[in-house]
Design a protein around this motif. Structure first.
Motif, PDB file in Angstrom:
ATOM      1  N   ASN A 164       0.897  -1.291  -0.056  1.00 48.30           N
ATOM      2  CA  ASN A 164       0.042  -0.073   0.036  1.00 48.30           C
ATOM      3  C   ASN A 164       0.696   1.347  -0.077  1.00 48.30           C
ATOM      4  N   GLY A 165       2.143   1.057   0.388  1.00 48.41           N
ATOM      5  CA  GLY A 165       3.071   2.355   0.462  1.00 48.41           C
ATOM      6  C   GLY A 165       2.636   3.200   1.370  1.00 48.41           C
ATOM      7  N   LYS A 166       1.725   2.758   2.463  1.00 53.63           N
ATOM      8  CA  LYS A 166       1.572   3.660   3.648  1.00 53.63           C
ATOM      9  C   LYS A 166       1.906   2.967   4.875  1.00 53.63           C
ATOM     10  N   PRO A 167       1.924   3.839   6.199  1.00 50.28           N
ATOM     11  CA  PRO A 167       1.971   3.018   7.385  1.00 50.28           C
ATOM     12  C   PRO A 167       0.718   2.396   7.487  1.00 50.28           C
ATOM     13  N   PHE A 168       0.919   1.152   8.176  1.00 49.51           N
ATOM     14  CA  PHE A 168      -0.347   0.137   8.285  1.00 49.51           C
ATOM     15  C   PHE A 168      -0.994   0.499   9.560  1.00 49.51           C
ATOM     16  N   ALA A 169      -0.844   0.266  10.569  1.00 49.93           N
ATOM     17  CA  ALA A 169      -1.524   0.457  11.685  1.00 49.93           C
ATOM     18  C   ALA A 169      -0.869   1.384  12.708  1.00 49.93           C
ATOM     19  N   ARG A 170      -1.267   2.335  13.301  1.00 51.67           N
ATOM     20  CA  ARG A 170      -0.803   3.244  14.282  1.00 51.67           C
ATOM     21  C   ARG A 170      -0.523   2.631  15.460  1.00 51.67           C
ATOM     22  N   TYR A 171      -1.663   2.102  16.210  1.00 51.47           N
ATOM     23  CA  TYR A 171      -1.535   1.466  17.476  1.00 51.47           C
ATOM     24  C   TYR A 171      -1.491  -0.152  17.332  1.00 51.47           C
ATOM     25  N   TRP A 172      -0.662  -0.711  18.125  1.00 54.13           N
ATOM     26  CA  TRP A 172      -0.486  -2.219  18.083  1.00 54.13           C
ATOM     27  C   TRP A 172      -0.789  -2.602  19.456  1.00 54.13           C
ATOM     28  N   MET A 173      -1.986  -3.143  19.562  1.00 53.06           N
ATOM     29  CA  MET A 173      -2.215  -3.599  21.094  1.00 53.06           C
ATOM     30  C   MET A 173      -2.201  -5.228  21.291  1.00 53.06           C
ATOM     31  N   HIS A 174      -1.524  -5.642  22.332  1.00 53.57           N
ATOM     32  CA  HIS A 174      -1.372  -7.176  22.209  1.00 53.57           C
ATOM     33  C   HIS A 174      -1.801  -7.610  24.047  1.00 53.57           C
ATOM     34  N   ASN A 175      -2.858  -8.757  23.962  1.00 56.05           N
ATOM     35  CA  ASN A 175      -3.075  -9.102  25.323  1.00 56.05           C
ATOM     36  C   ASN A 175      -2.129 -10.263  25.810  1.00 56.05           C
ATOM     37  N   ALA A 176      -1.891 -10.137  26.977  1.00 56.30           N
ATOM     38  CA  ALA A 176      -1.081 -11.298  27.546  1.00 56.30           C
ATOM     39  C   ALA A 176      -1.682 -12.658  27.461  1.00 56.30           C
ATOM     40  N   PHE A 177      -0.997 -13.654  27.944  1.00 56.89           N
ATOM     41  CA  PHE A 177      -1.670 -14.953  27.938  1.00 56.89           C
ATOM     42  C   PHE A 177      -2.677 -15.147  29.320  1.00 56.89           C
ATOM     43  N   LEU A 178      -3.568 -16.031  29.027  1.00 57.24           N
ATOM     44  CA  LEU A 178      -4.208 -16.721  29.986  1.00 57.24           C
ATOM     45  C   LEU A 178      -3.318 -18.013  30.213  1.00 57.24           C
TER      46      LEU A 178
END
Ligand code: AMP
Ligand code: ZN
Length: 466
Positions: A247-261
């Motif tokens: 796409n030639g553009k930055p993809f996602a601004r914020y990446w959020m990740h949950n920790a494991f259960l």
């Protein structure tokens, strides 16, 4: 509002691309089995993030996919002697049931990978034309080293990846130039689902699916991309490489990740065999208890599953809901607030602010729940028979709003169910009176499916849960 961004490894002020709206993509499950409670963690956590953004006035376009073509689905289909799509359709329906039980709202769009193949072929073509991908006898690989930012999300360095993986060969991937290259398209094997493509009859790799579904339903640039921490590498790293190169553009601004259960200190996983299905837990607990348990920890903290913690969540939730029920049952006086009541009214506003402050701080549901416990203490003592109805309404409304933000319903599941059962039993009685025995039997069967057995006694019909 601050969000911890895996990409920058910092808590950052959240600024949307377009004012007032949020484009959010959450990687969904691979549908070959009932979901376990580990899978339920991202569903519950990111549903809560969505609810909070909506409360703040944003319009959230929430997209979460179903991965419905995959080796594990194919294996399951072969074992059961049915088609892959029969397996995936069945489990999509089951996942949706579990999501509904846990009060996880339907996404704005739930795309399925198998319905997005054309978009995948287009993106792979673009990547080949731009020199990021190459075809070896029908298998198309992404050349990770060609993408300058490769490793920026996971912090991995491409040279180290190469060195570490030199010896490892993956069957079916012998033709790739470097061990860090990954598959975009692969040839079908006998009996596997496949689609026509310029390279061969085959199917897509997993990573390209999400890049394409995010682009189609949200656009080239999105605000938030989320999933469990295990997806940071390689899945999300590869999504960035694909989307940004194509796409030639930055993809996602914020990446959020949950920790494991975890369970007994280890990640709950299908492959490890240490998992508990959502279905199994719901035999023992109200679904709200599971939801409340998940939110009792911050989403970036590992959470260990145990009976004790579930029991304590059950008791905690019970305390909150009992307090709520009492508020709806006492009698209020229709009059303005007196001075004392005004103070309680203002104190309630103070708790709302504290709840918001906790949620504004990277969705700290653990602190937000502590605020609710403090609030109910205040209400238990100060909102009694005879207080002004303005205070009563304020107390009830506040609990309704804050609990709804956590996805907790104030009307108990069991009560709804009881009412529904009573209604069906009445309908059955009427059918029997009218000698419509066919209908009466149908209702009995329906109740049986709901786990209710009927007993015709001299005192009328009695029922119990089986
Ligand atoms: P999967 O079906 O394995 O691709 O997983 C679907 C989602 O569940 C992904 O976002 C995973 O990161 C997440 N997930 C799987 N196991 C766990 C776990 N034990 N704890 C938290 N999240 C998990
Ligand atoms: Zn994904």
């Amino acid at each position: 509002m601050k969000i911890f961004n895996t990409l920058t490894r910092k808590k950052e002020e959240f600024v949307p691309i377009n004012p007032g709206e949020i484009k959010m993509y959450v990687c969904g499950p691979t549908v070959y089995n009932l979901i376990h409670i580990g899978n339920a963690r991202p569903m519950i956590v990111f549903d809560t993030v969505r609810r909070y953004f909506e409360y703040k006035g944003y319009k959230v376009n929430y997209v979460s996919n179903f991965t419905d073509v995959d080796d594990k689905i194919i294996k399951r289909a072969t074992e059961e002697n049915v088609s892959s799509s029969e397996v995936s359709e069945k489990y999509i329906a089951e996942v949706k049931k579990d999501m509904a039980s846990l009060n996880v709202r339907e996404a704005t769009t739930h795309p399925k990978a198998t319905e997005e193949i054309n978009g995948m072929i287009d993106m792979i073509n673009t990547l080949i034309d731009a020199g990021f991908a190459y075809d070896v006898d029908g298998t198309v690989y992404y050349e990770a080293g060609k993408f300058k930012g490769y490793g920026k999300l996971s912090g991995k360095n491409i040279d180290e990846l190469e060195a570490g993986h030199r010896e490892i060969k993956v069957t079916g991937e012998e033709g790739k130039k470097h061990s860090s290259d990954f598959v975009l398209w692969k040839p079908k094997k006998e009996g596997e689902p496949s689609w026509k493509s310029p390279w061969c009859d085959g199917r897509p790799g997993w990573h390209i699916e999400c890049s394409v579904m995010a682009k189609r339903y949200l656009g080239d640039e999105i605000d938030i991309h989320a999933g469990g921490v295990d997806l940071i590498f390689p899945h999300h790293e590869n999504e960035i490489a694909q989307s940004e190169a194509a796409n030639g553009k930055p993809f996602a601004r914020y990446w959020m990740h949950n920790a494991f259960l975890n369970i007994d200190g280890e990640k709950m996983a299908k492959s490890a065999g240490n998992f508990l299905l959502v279905r199994d837990i719901l035999k023992q607990y109200d679904p709200q208890v599971l939801r409340f348990f998940m939110l009792s920890a911050h989403y970036r903290s590992p959470l260990n599953f145990s009976e004790e913690l579930m029991e304590s969540s059950k008791n905690g939730l019970e305390r909150i809901l009992n307090s709520y029920d009492r508020l709806t049952e006492i009698s209020y006086e229709g009059r303005p607030l007196n001075e004392e009541e005004q103070k309680i009214f203002d104190a309630i506003n103070g708790y709302i602010e504290r709840f918001e402050a906790a949620m504004d701080d990277d969705i700290n549901t653990a602190d937000a729940i502590s605020v609710i416990f403090e609030l109910i203490k205040l209400l238990n003592i100060n909102v009694k028979d005879g207080v002004s109805d303005i205070l009563g309404e304020k107390a009830i409304e506040t609990l309704d709003t804050l609990l709804d933000l956590l996805g907790i319903k104030t009307v108990r599941e069991k009560e709804i169910l009881d009412e529904e059962i009573e209604k069906l039993i009445m309908e059955r009685n009427e059918a029997r009176k009218a000698k419509d025995f066919k209908k009466a039997d149908e209702i009995r069967d329906k109740l049986q499916d709901m786990g209710i057995s009927l007993l015709d006694t001299r005192d009328g019909v009695k029922w119990k849960r089986t």
